[in-house]
Design a protein around this motif. Structure first.
Motif, PDB file in Angstrom:
ATOM      1  N   GLU A 149       0.826  -1.203   0.000  1.00 50.98           N
ATOM      2  CA  GLU A 149       0.000   0.000   0.000  1.00 50.98           C
ATOM      3  C   GLU A 149       0.867   1.263   0.000  1.00 50.98           C
ATOM      4  O   GLU A 149       1.841   1.392   0.743  1.00 50.98           O
ATOM      5  CB  GLU A 149      -0.906   0.001   1.235  1.00 50.98           C
ATOM      6  CG  GLU A 149      -2.019   1.016   1.179  1.00 50.98           C
ATOM      7  CD  GLU A 149      -2.994   0.754   0.033  1.00 50.98           C
ATOM      8  OE1 GLU A 149      -3.498   1.750  -0.528  1.00 50.98           O
ATOM      9  OE2 GLU A 149      -3.231  -0.427  -0.303  1.00 50.98           O
ATOM     10  N   GLY A 150       0.505   2.183  -0.901  1.00 48.78           N
ATOM     11  CA  GLY A 150       1.177   3.480  -0.965  1.00 48.78           C
ATOM     12  C   GLY A 150       2.542   3.446  -1.625  1.00 48.78           C
ATOM     13  O   GLY A 150       3.282   4.433  -1.549  1.00 48.78           O
ATOM     14  N   CYS A 151       2.870   2.335  -2.287  1.00 44.11           N
ATOM     15  CA  CYS A 151       4.207   2.198  -2.865  1.00 44.11           C
ATOM     16  C   CYS A 151       4.181   2.410  -4.369  1.00 44.11           C
ATOM     17  O   CYS A 151       3.289   1.926  -5.072  1.00 44.11           O
ATOM     18  CB  CYS A 151       4.782   0.824  -2.533  1.00 44.11           C
ATOM     19  SG  CYS A 151       5.126   0.630  -0.770  1.00 44.11           S
ATOM     20  N   PHE A 152       5.181   3.141  -4.856  1.00 42.85           N
ATOM     21  CA  PHE A 152       5.302   3.410  -6.287  1.00 42.85           C
ATOM     22  C   PHE A 152       6.271   2.423  -6.925  1.00 42.85           C
ATOM     23  O   PHE A 152       6.860   1.571  -6.257  1.00 42.85           O
ATOM     24  CB  PHE A 152       5.727   4.861  -6.544  1.00 42.85           C
ATOM     25  CG  PHE A 152       6.888   5.338  -5.699  1.00 42.85           C
ATOM     26  CD1 PHE A 152       8.191   4.934  -5.960  1.00 42.85           C
ATOM     27  CD2 PHE A 152       6.671   6.219  -4.645  1.00 42.85           C
ATOM     28  CE1 PHE A 152       9.254   5.385  -5.203  1.00 42.85           C
ATOM     29  CE2 PHE A 152       7.724   6.677  -3.872  1.00 42.85           C
ATOM     30  CZ  PHE A 152       9.026   6.261  -4.143  1.00 42.85           C
ATOM     31  N   HIS A 153       6.453   2.544  -8.208  1.00 40.03           N
ATOM     32  CA  HIS A 153       7.255   1.604  -8.982  1.00 40.03           C
ATOM     33  C   HIS A 153       8.712   1.603  -8.524  1.00 40.03           C
ATOM     34  O   HIS A 153       9.336   2.660  -8.401  1.00 40.03           O
ATOM     35  CB  HIS A 153       7.174   1.967 -10.463  1.00 40.03           C
ATOM     36  CG  HIS A 153       7.775   0.951 -11.386  1.00 40.03           C
ATOM     37  ND1 HIS A 153       7.200  -0.267 -11.610  1.00 40.03           N
ATOM     38  CD2 HIS A 153       8.902   0.974 -12.152  1.00 40.03           C
ATOM     39  CE1 HIS A 153       7.930  -0.952 -12.460  1.00 40.03           C
ATOM     40  NE2 HIS A 153       8.976  -0.227 -12.794  1.00 40.03           N
ATOM     41  N   GLY A 154       9.246   0.406  -8.277  1.00 41.60           N
ATOM     42  CA  GLY A 154      10.646   0.287  -7.923  1.00 41.60           C
ATOM     43  C   GLY A 154      11.002   0.804  -6.544  1.00 41.60           C
ATOM     44  O   GLY A 154      12.185   1.015  -6.246  1.00 41.60           O
ATOM     45  N   PHE A 155      10.004   0.972  -5.677  1.00 41.26           N
ATOM     46  CA  PHE A 155      10.262   1.493  -4.324  1.00 41.26           C
ATOM     47  C   PHE A 155      11.254   0.627  -3.566  1.00 41.26           C
ATOM     48  O   PHE A 155      12.024   1.123  -2.744  1.00 41.26           O
ATOM     49  CB  PHE A 155       8.953   1.583  -3.537  1.00 41.26           C
ATOM     50  CG  PHE A 155       8.404   0.244  -3.101  1.00 41.26           C
ATOM     51  CD1 PHE A 155       8.656  -0.238  -1.825  1.00 41.26           C
ATOM     52  CD2 PHE A 155       7.643  -0.541  -3.976  1.00 41.26           C
ATOM     53  CE1 PHE A 155       8.169  -1.471  -1.417  1.00 41.26           C
ATOM     54  CE2 PHE A 155       7.153  -1.774  -3.579  1.00 41.26           C
ATOM     55  CZ  PHE A 155       7.418  -2.246  -2.296  1.00 41.26           C
ATOM     56  N   ASP A 156      11.230  -0.676  -3.813  1.00 35.61           N
ATOM     57  CA  ASP A 156      12.082  -1.604  -3.071  1.00 35.61           C
ATOM     58  C   ASP A 156      13.558  -1.418  -3.394  1.00 35.61           C
ATOM     59  O   ASP A 156      14.427  -1.729  -2.581  1.00 35.61           O
ATOM     60  CB  ASP A 156      11.673  -3.044  -3.351  1.00 35.61           C
ATOM     61  CG  ASP A 156      11.683  -3.374  -4.840  1.00 35.61           C
ATOM     62  OD1 ASP A 156      11.177  -2.551  -5.638  1.00 35.61           O
ATOM     63  OD2 ASP A 156      12.184  -4.443  -5.219  1.00 35.61           O
TER      64      ASP A 156
END
Length: 314
Positions: A281-288
């Motif tokens: 939830e609330g995460c954009f592309h490639g956040f990891d």
């Protein structure tokens, strides 16, 4: 899907708002990024805990494809083999940029990772990238003995465009009847050029609607927007998902690929394929990768590695 500051996970808001509107898909910026990767980063191991070897293998037309082979410092025999495919909207990137994924897979399992430097869409459109990845997969399968890989533990994965190529290659290998795959990990995969609710008017950080349209037009070339698009370019055009390997994936809730990822998951499940999936939830592309020090990124990486190890030990 317009993305407001409040929709972004609290740990990601600062970097997210700074990166909003930035796109590496623009012509000059893309060319500079690829040149930097090719001339400065390519060929470097980038992790002292691993060994990396470059090899050049033959494509069917006789030209050479560069692959990177990553192994533990102390080699073991009969370990899992993983073909890992880099992301970059099909237009950007090299295997070496994926070192954080590769490092974590190898340190967890002592596996051997092969990563192809596939043809970018800036050089040639579909099917060049897919066929390069298939060439690497076949080479890996045919060289299991010399690589010390178990033929019953061949796995496949990638992030973003690499996730899209993972899903496409799983279909292609199944239909060719050549390489049995034990597991696949298409992370936040770039699967479908057609608009979805999450990919329409999306202005999220890192990857948005504008970047997505530009990238798909490059990758599909003259087939973009026509009924000539192959299911191996868009795996959601497939109607039969039986025989595909067990799957793990995750995706952010505010990124363009959310809906196509979940559609792919549901079709696999309907075909009886075992799927492990999380939406962050609330995460954009490639956040990891971009925000790897945050708790939410570490949670996503732990989810990935734990699922991978379950497949290794199955």
């Amino acid at each position: 899907m317009k993305i407001t500051r409040e929709m972004i996970h609290p740990e990601l808001r600062t970097i997210g708002m700074l990166m909003k509107g930035f796109s590496v898909s623009e012509g000059k910026r893309l060319a500079f990024s690829n040149a930097f990767l090719d001339h400065v980063i390519a060929g470097k191991t980038l992790c002292g805990k691993l060994s990396m070897e470059q090899r050049y293998i033959s494509r069917p037309d006789g030209s050479l494809l560069r692959i990177c082979i990553y192994t533990p410092k102390v080699r073991k025999a009969q370990v899992p083999g993983l073909l890992w495919i880099h992301g970059g909207g099909y237009a950007l990137g090299i295997p070496e940029q994926e070192i954080s994924f590769i490092r974590d897979f190898i340190l967890a399992s002592d596996c051997v990772v092969v990563s192809p430097d596939y043809t970018r869409s800036t050089q040639a459109p579909y099917p060049a990238a897919l066929l390069d990845c298939y060439t690497a997969l076949l080479w890996m399968y045919e060289n299991c003995d010399s690589l010390g890989i178990r033929q019953d533990k061949l796995m496949l994965g990638g992030d973003s465009a690499g996730g899209g190529l993972t899903a496409a290659l799983s279909l292609y290998a199944r239909d060719q009847g050549t390489v049995p795959l034990a597991f696949q990990m298409p992370l936040y995969p770039m699967l479908d050029p057609r608009p979805t609710e999450s990919s329409t008017d999306n202005d999220a950080p890192i990857w948005n609607t504008k970047a997505n349209l530009v990238a798909w037009k490059r990758y599909l070339g003259d087939d973009y927007g026509t009924d000539r698009v192959s299911k191996y370019a868009n795996p959601l055009l497939e109607t039969d998902y039986t025989g595909l390997p067990p799957t793990l994936t995750f995706v952010g809730s505010i990124e363009p690929f959310r809906d196509e990822t979940l559609a792919y998951v549901e079709r696999l499940k309907a075909a009886g394929i075992r799927v492990t999936c999380r939406v962050f939830e609330g995460c954009f592309h490639g956040f990891d990768v971009l925000c790897s020090a945050t708790h939410i990124a570490k949670e996503a990486r732990a989810f990935l590695i734990n699922g991978f190890m379950e497949a290794v030990n199955a």
